[in-house]
Scaffold this motif. Structure first.
Motif, short mmCIF file in Angstrom:
data_model
loop_
_atom_site.label_atom_id
_atom_site.label_comp_id
_atom_site.label_asym_id
_atom_site.label_seq_id
_atom_site.Cartn_x
_atom_site.Cartn_y
_atom_site.Cartn_z
N LYS A 90 0.84 -1.20 0.00
CA LYS A 90 0.00 0.00 0.00
C LYS A 90 0.88 1.25 0.00
O LYS A 90 0.58 2.24 -0.68
CB LYS A 90 -0.91 -0.02 1.24
CG LYS A 90 -1.73 1.23 1.44
CD LYS A 90 -2.63 1.13 2.66
CE LYS A 90 -3.36 2.45 2.90
NZ LYS A 90 -4.25 2.41 4.09
N GLN A 108 -4.45 -2.48 -5.93
CA GLN A 108 -3.93 -3.08 -4.69
C GLN A 108 -3.96 -4.61 -4.82
O GLN A 108 -5.03 -5.22 -4.90
CB GLN A 108 -4.78 -2.65 -3.49
CG GLN A 108 -4.39 -3.29 -2.17
CD GLN A 108 -3.04 -2.81 -1.65
OE1 GLN A 108 -2.87 -1.63 -1.34
NE2 GLN A 108 -2.08 -3.73 -1.54
N ILE A 130 -9.52 1.27 0.38
CA ILE A 130 -8.73 0.99 -0.83
C ILE A 130 -9.14 1.92 -1.96
O ILE A 130 -8.31 2.43 -2.71
CB ILE A 130 -8.89 -0.50 -1.23
CG1 ILE A 130 -8.23 -1.40 -0.19
CG2 ILE A 130 -8.29 -0.76 -2.61
CD1 ILE A 130 -8.55 -2.88 -0.33
#
Ligand code: G3P
Ligand code: CA
Length: 267
Positions: free
Chosen positions: A167, A184, A202
């Motif tokens: 991340k 991701q 996300i």
């Protein structure tokens, strides 16, 4: 950026040639990428590693041991040393039915060499591998993309996608080159589960997720889609699995066999 091509529309299914058409030629060689293009994969997938002298190369592992005729950590080799390696003989030995004498001559390409070979015809789906061990990886990646005009305003959105399990690396890309879409990656042991809150988080920095295909359930795929995320599972090589995942609503997938996927898609 030009939105016309709309590579990132959830209705535009993406066929991502995993390490090139790596079911047919040694992974991460120009030959594997060339075959992927011929088979009309939508994207060439590239894993990045960094050499001792800071050059980005296409290689999955952080050692050269599996895919070349040498041994050792990539970070202990200069690029000129890596370039001298044979990146194809291992494939011929492991796949006698697919072996070709020409594969023995194949080299490990640098990211620049790949971009020079395929230019703006191809779309690139680039993974920053272990960026925590290579803190300059994102900077170097952006430098190379800029040098090859791939960060210009007239480049279609999605021509280059950045993927990472990290991340932190994706946030760095978001901060330094916000126009580059990010995915991701994730790996679940067992069934994939994320809360709506985690998916919403996300969504703040990525256009989608890349989970291991074996973890997926129909409910999870639908939950991710409902959260407004693209979902590109890896690595899907059997037609029955491709069909099932398409049916569940994934928006693309990584495959070593882009021709098989196109057959399933009726393209
Ligand atoms: O990048 C998607 C998929 O390739 C992640 O797994 O280990 O093949 O890079 P890996
Ligand atoms: Ca990868």
């Amino acid at each position: 950026n030009k939105p016309e091509e709309d590579l990132l529309s959830p209705d535009r299914f993406l066929n991502i040639a995993h390490r090139g058409a790596s079911g047919y030629a040694p992974e991460h060689t120009l030959k594997a990428y060339e075959i992927a293009e011929k088979m009309q994969g939508d994207y060439i997938e590239i894993d990045l590693q960094m050499t001792k002298d800071g050059k980005l190369i296409a290689m999955h592992d952080d050692t050269v041991s599996r895919t070349t005729n040498s041994k050792g950590k990539v970070s202990d080799f200069s690029f000129s040393e890596v370039e001298a390696l044979d990146a194809g003989t291992w494939f011929n030995e492991e796949n006698p039915g697919l072996a070709q004498p020409a594969f023995n001559q194949l080299e490990v390409p640098s990211l620049e060499q790949i971009l020079d070979a395929f230019g703006t015809n191809a779309n690139y789906y680039i993974e920053t591998k272990k960026p925590e061990e290579n803190p300059t990886m994102v900077d170097e990646l952006l430098t190379v993309l800029k040098r090859r005009d791939l960060l210009d305003a007239d480049v279609p959105t999605g021509k280059v996608i950045i993927q990472s399990f990290s991340k932190k690396s994706l946030l760095e890309v978001q901060q330094k080159a916000p126009s580059l879409p990010r995915i991701q990656l994730m790996k679940f042991n067992g069934k994939a589960t994320l809360t709506d809150k985690e998916l919403a988080n996300i969504k703040q920095y990525a256009v989608g997720i890349g989970p291991n295909a074996s973890s997926l359930t129909k409910a999870f795929v639908q939950q991710a889609r409902k959260a407004g995320l693209l979902i590109h599972p890896y690595t899907v090589n059997e037609k029955a699995d491709m069909k099932r995942l398409i049916d569940w609503g994934v928006t693309g997938m990584f495959t070593n066999y882009p021709d098989r996927l196109n057959e399933v898609l009726g393209r």
